[in-house]
Scaffold this motif. Structure first.
Motif, PDB file in Angstrom:
ATOM      1  N   ASP A   1      40.456 -29.458  75.170  1.00  0.00           N
ATOM      2  CA  ASP A   1      39.702 -29.152  73.940  1.00  0.00           C
ATOM      3  C   ASP A   1      38.591 -30.173  73.672  1.00  0.00           C
ATOM      4  OD1 ASP A   1      41.174 -26.891  73.430  1.00  0.00           O
ATOM      5  OD2 ASP A   1      42.618 -27.914  72.138  1.00  0.00           O
ATOM      6  N   LEU A   2      37.903 -30.584  74.717  1.00  0.00           N
ATOM      7  CA  LEU A   2      36.868 -31.607  74.589  1.00  0.00           C
ATOM      8  C   LEU A   2      35.688 -31.054  73.786  1.00  0.00           C
ATOM      9  CD1 LEU A   2      36.823 -34.476  75.699  1.00  0.00           C
ATOM     10  CD2 LEU A   2      35.469 -33.647  77.629  1.00  0.00           C
ATOM     11  N   THR A   3      35.319 -31.769  72.707  1.00  0.00           N
ATOM     12  CA  THR A   3      34.301 -31.260  71.786  1.00  0.00           C
ATOM     13  C   THR A   3      33.315 -32.357  71.418  1.00  0.00           C
ATOM     14  OG1 THR A   3      35.864 -29.650  70.859  1.00  0.00           O
ATOM     15  CG2 THR A   3      33.926 -30.184  69.531  1.00  0.00           C
TER      16      THR A   3
ATOM     17  N   GLU B   1      32.199 -27.660  73.636  1.00  0.00           N
ATOM     18  CA  GLU B   1      32.946 -26.878  72.653  1.00  0.00           C
ATOM     19  C   GLU B   1      34.313 -26.503  73.226  1.00  0.00           C
ATOM     20  OE1 GLU B   1      33.463 -25.038  68.873  1.00  0.00           O
ATOM     21  OE2 GLU B   1      32.029 -26.499  69.651  1.00  0.00           O
ATOM     22  N   ARG B   2      35.321 -27.353  72.922  1.00  0.00           N
ATOM     23  CA  ARG B   2      36.705 -27.089  73.323  1.00  0.00           C
ATOM     24  C   ARG B   2      36.829 -26.846  74.838  1.00  0.00           C
ATOM     25  NH1 ARG B   2      39.995 -26.131  68.978  1.00  0.00           N
ATOM     26  NH2 ARG B   2      41.480 -25.010  70.292  1.00  0.00           N
ATOM     27  N   ILE B   3      36.290 -27.789  75.610  1.00  0.00           N
ATOM     28  CA  ILE B   3      36.334 -27.654  77.068  1.00  0.00           C
ATOM     29  C   ILE B   3      37.692 -28.123  77.587  1.00  0.00           C
ATOM     30  CG2 ILE B   3      35.348 -28.431  79.266  1.00  0.00           C
ATOM     31  CD1 ILE B   3      32.692 -28.782  77.816  1.00  0.00           C
ATOM     32  N   SER B   4      38.400 -27.229  78.240  1.00  0.00           N
ATOM     33  CA  SER B   4      39.680 -27.545  78.871  1.00  0.00           C
ATOM     34  C   SER B   4      39.565 -27.212  80.360  1.00  0.00           C
ATOM     35  CB  SER B   4      40.826 -26.750  78.232  1.00  0.00           C
ATOM     36  OG  SER B   4      41.017 -27.136  76.881  1.00  0.00           O
TER      37      SER B   4
ATOM     38  N   TYR C   1      30.203 -42.654  78.387  1.00  0.00           N
ATOM     39  CA  TYR C   1      28.887 -42.886  77.800  1.00  0.00           C
ATOM     40  C   TYR C   1      28.760 -42.186  76.449  1.00  0.00           C
ATOM     41  CZ  TYR C   1      27.291 -45.034  82.117  1.00  0.00           C
ATOM     42  OH  TYR C   1      27.154 -45.882  83.200  1.00  0.00           O
ATOM     43  N   LEU C   2      29.540 -41.135  76.254  1.00  0.00           N
ATOM     44  CA  LEU C   2      29.651 -40.472  74.958  1.00  0.00           C
ATOM     45  C   LEU C   2      31.124 -40.396  74.571  1.00  0.00           C
ATOM     46  CD1 LEU C   2      27.241 -37.401  75.362  1.00  0.00           C
ATOM     47  CD2 LEU C   2      26.820 -39.449  73.981  1.00  0.00           C
ATOM     48  N   LYS C   3      31.391 -40.429  73.283  1.00  0.00           N
ATOM     49  CA  LYS C   3      32.750 -40.280  72.788  1.00  0.00           C
ATOM     50  C   LYS C   3      32.902 -38.889  72.158  1.00  0.00           C
ATOM     51  CE  LYS C   3      33.900 -45.134  71.983  1.00  0.00           C
ATOM     52  NZ  LYS C   3      32.899 -45.604  72.949  1.00  0.00           N
ATOM     53  N   PRO C   4      33.970 -38.188  72.486  1.00  0.00           N
ATOM     54  CA  PRO C   4      34.155 -36.846  71.914  1.00  0.00           C
ATOM     55  C   PRO C   4      34.551 -36.907  70.445  1.00  0.00           C
ATOM     56  CG  PRO C   4      36.078 -37.462  73.204  1.00  0.00           C
ATOM     57  CD  PRO C   4      35.061 -38.550  73.409  1.00  0.00           C
ATOM     58  N   GLU C   5      34.235 -35.854  69.731  1.00  0.00           N
ATOM     59  CA  GLU C   5      34.683 -35.740  68.341  1.00  0.00           C
ATOM     60  C   GLU C   5      36.139 -35.299  68.286  1.00  0.00           C
ATOM     61  OE1 GLU C   5      31.895 -32.961  66.773  1.00  0.00           O
ATOM     62  OE2 GLU C   5      30.201 -34.198  67.402  1.00  0.00           O
ATOM     63  N   ARG C   6      36.521 -34.453  69.234  1.00  0.00           N
ATOM     64  CA  ARG C   6      37.901 -33.993  69.347  1.00  0.00           C
ATOM     65  C   ARG C   6      38.225 -33.850  70.828  1.00  0.00           C
ATOM     66  NH1 ARG C   6      35.861 -30.475  65.727  1.00  0.00           N
ATOM     67  NH2 ARG C   6      35.913 -28.754  67.206  1.00  0.00           N
ATOM     68  N   GLY C   7      39.523 -33.762  71.087  1.00  0.00           N
ATOM     69  CA  GLY C   7      39.953 -33.524  72.457  1.00  0.00           C
ATOM     70  C   GLY C   7      40.349 -34.793  73.200  1.00  0.00           C
ATOM     71  N   ARG C   8      40.845 -34.589  74.416  1.00  0.00           N
ATOM     72  CA  ARG C   8      41.355 -35.698  75.219  1.00  0.00           C
ATOM     73  C   ARG C   8      40.848 -35.585  76.648  1.00  0.00           C
ATOM     74  NH1 ARG C   8      47.297 -35.043  75.540  1.00  0.00           N
ATOM     75  NH2 ARG C   8      47.380 -37.198  76.239  1.00  0.00           N
TER      76      ARG C   8
ATOM     77  N   MET D   1      44.056 -39.212  86.192  1.00  0.00           N
ATOM     78  CA  MET D   1      45.276 -39.573  86.926  1.00  0.00           C
ATOM     79  C   MET D   1      46.448 -39.791  85.959  1.00  0.00           C
ATOM     80  SD  MET D   1      43.747 -41.962  89.994  1.00  0.00           S
ATOM     81  CE  MET D   1      45.294 -41.876  90.914  1.00  0.00           C
ATOM     82  N   GLY D   2      46.495 -38.939  84.931  1.00  0.00           N
ATOM     83  CA  GLY D   2      47.585 -38.987  83.977  1.00  0.00           C
ATOM     84  C   GLY D   2      47.402 -39.976  82.847  1.00  0.00           C
ATOM     85  N   ARG D   3      46.367 -40.809  82.902  1.00  0.00           N
ATOM     86  CA  ARG D   3      46.133 -41.810  81.859  1.00  0.00           C
ATOM     87  C   ARG D   3      45.092 -41.295  80.878  1.00  0.00           C
ATOM     88  NH1 ARG D   3      44.602 -48.251  82.470  1.00  0.00           N
ATOM     89  NH2 ARG D   3      43.847 -48.529  80.323  1.00  0.00           N
ATOM     90  N   ASP D   4      45.339 -41.462  79.599  1.00  0.00           N
ATOM     91  CA  ASP D   4      44.396 -41.049  78.571  1.00  0.00           C
ATOM     92  C   ASP D   4      43.241 -42.046  78.532  1.00  0.00           C
ATOM     93  OD1 ASP D   4      43.016 -40.306  76.267  1.00  0.00           O
ATOM     94  OD2 ASP D   4      44.854 -39.686  75.232  1.00  0.00           O
ATOM     95  N   THR D   5      42.043 -41.595  78.935  1.00  0.00           N
ATOM     96  CA  THR D   5      40.870 -42.466  78.955  1.00  0.00           C
ATOM     97  C   THR D   5      39.894 -42.134  77.827  1.00  0.00           C
ATOM     98  OG1 THR D   5      39.725 -40.996  80.510  1.00  0.00           O
ATOM     99  CG2 THR D   5      41.037 -42.790  81.455  1.00  0.00           C
ATOM    100  N   THR D   6      40.297 -41.271  76.908  1.00  0.00           N
ATOM    101  CA  THR D   6      39.421 -40.844  75.816  1.00  0.00           C
ATOM    102  C   THR D   6      38.913 -42.050  75.032  1.00  0.00           C
ATOM    103  OG1 THR D   6      40.852 -38.904  75.603  1.00  0.00           O
ATOM    104  CG2 THR D   6      39.199 -39.242  73.894  1.00  0.00           C
ATOM    105  N   GLY D   7      37.591 -42.180  74.956  1.00  0.00           N
ATOM    106  CA  GLY D   7      37.000 -43.236  74.139  1.00  0.00           C
ATOM    107  C   GLY D   7      36.949 -44.609  74.773  1.00  0.00           C
ATOM    108  N   LEU D   8      37.461 -44.767  75.994  1.00  0.00           N
ATOM    109  CA  LEU D   8      37.385 -46.074  76.651  1.00  0.00           C
ATOM    110  C   LEU D   8      35.941 -46.392  77.036  1.00  0.00           C
ATOM    111  CD1 LEU D   8      40.476 -46.076  79.069  1.00  0.00           C
ATOM    112  CD2 LEU D   8      40.249 -47.191  76.838  1.00  0.00           C
TER     113      LEU D   8
END
Length: 251
Positions: free
Chosen positions: A12-14, A24-27, A56-63, A67-74
């Protein structure tokens, strides 16, 4: 065929820029070793997708899971160290260095010694590795020449070789044949695909040239207004009249 492990997953990458839906809610799920093409009209969200994966960009929503590690926002530097590398539509080269020095600097960055700078760059083992990398990309003849002397296809190959020197598990390429002549584009792609497959580097590439996507992609994602509207084998997806209308503006 045995399915390889999952290397990248977006859920749900947004990401919006004002009223523009860049993502828009890319899975999407990508398995290890795949060569995945991304196509779409200008402004459809292709490069935004790469920028989200690399931090380089941070999503508003989504993860984003690598390789199984949550890298959202790193931060991008952390994501690179985890094994995600990126090349750009316009090659990002060190214009004040020669070709060999550029690769040596990337190898130093990969080992974490970039801060101690020049002396470690020229250690014999690292120099041998840099020359071996240039050989794999067909750039040995340019090793001691300024990057400014490279032809456009060579500049593209060097830009990707610098990302490859970081020893990525996942490589993202933004239009690897952009600016390359019609005569040279297949030679560039033949070289890239051979090196990446030999090293089992999973690759996602954005490309405007449908002939390149059809010839080299194992799978293609079609973007439109920040959404994935089609996903499958290039021959099937690119033959779809709706896809052709969306991407090419014609049936």
């Amino acid at each position: 065929m045995v399915e390889t492990p999952l290397i990248l997953q977006t859920v749900d990458l947004t990401k919006h820029f004002g009223m523009i839906k860049a993502a828009e809610r890319i899975s999407v799920e990508v398995n290890q070793g795949q060569l995945v093409g991304i196509v779409g009209a200008n402004g459809s969200g292709k490069t935004t997708f790469l920028n989200l994966i690399t931090g380089y960009l941070k999503p508003e929503r989504g993860r984003i899971l690598f390789m199984g590690r949550d890298t959202t926002g790193l931060p991008p530097r952390v994501i690179t160290r985890l094994g995600v590398a990126r090349s750009f539509q316009v090659p990002q080269l060190y214009t004040h260095m020669n070709v060999l020095e550029c690769v040596l600097l990337s190898l130093a960055a990969e080992s974490g010694n970039g801060g101690s700078f020049w002396q470690p760059l020229f250690e014999e083992s690292r120099r041998a590795e840099a020359l071996e990398t240039l050989g794999r990309f067909g750039l040995s003849a340019y090793a001691h020449r300024p990057t400014s002397e490279l032809p456009e296809g060579g500049r593209k190959l060097l830009d990707i070789a610098l990302s490859f020197a970081l020893k990525p598990k996942l490589l993202l390429m933004d239009e690897p044949t952009s600016g390359v002549s019609i005569e040279d584009k297949f030679e560039v792609m033949d070289t890239l695909v051979k090196v990446l497959q030999e090293s089992n580097v999973t690759t996602i590439f954005v490309e405007h040239d449908m002939e390149v996507v059809q010839r080299y992609g194992w799978r293609v994602l079609v973007f439109d207004e920040g959404q994935v509207i089609a996903d499958g084998k290039p021959d099937n997806v690119l033959a779809d009249p709706e896809v052709r209308k969306t991407v090419l503006g014609r049936v």
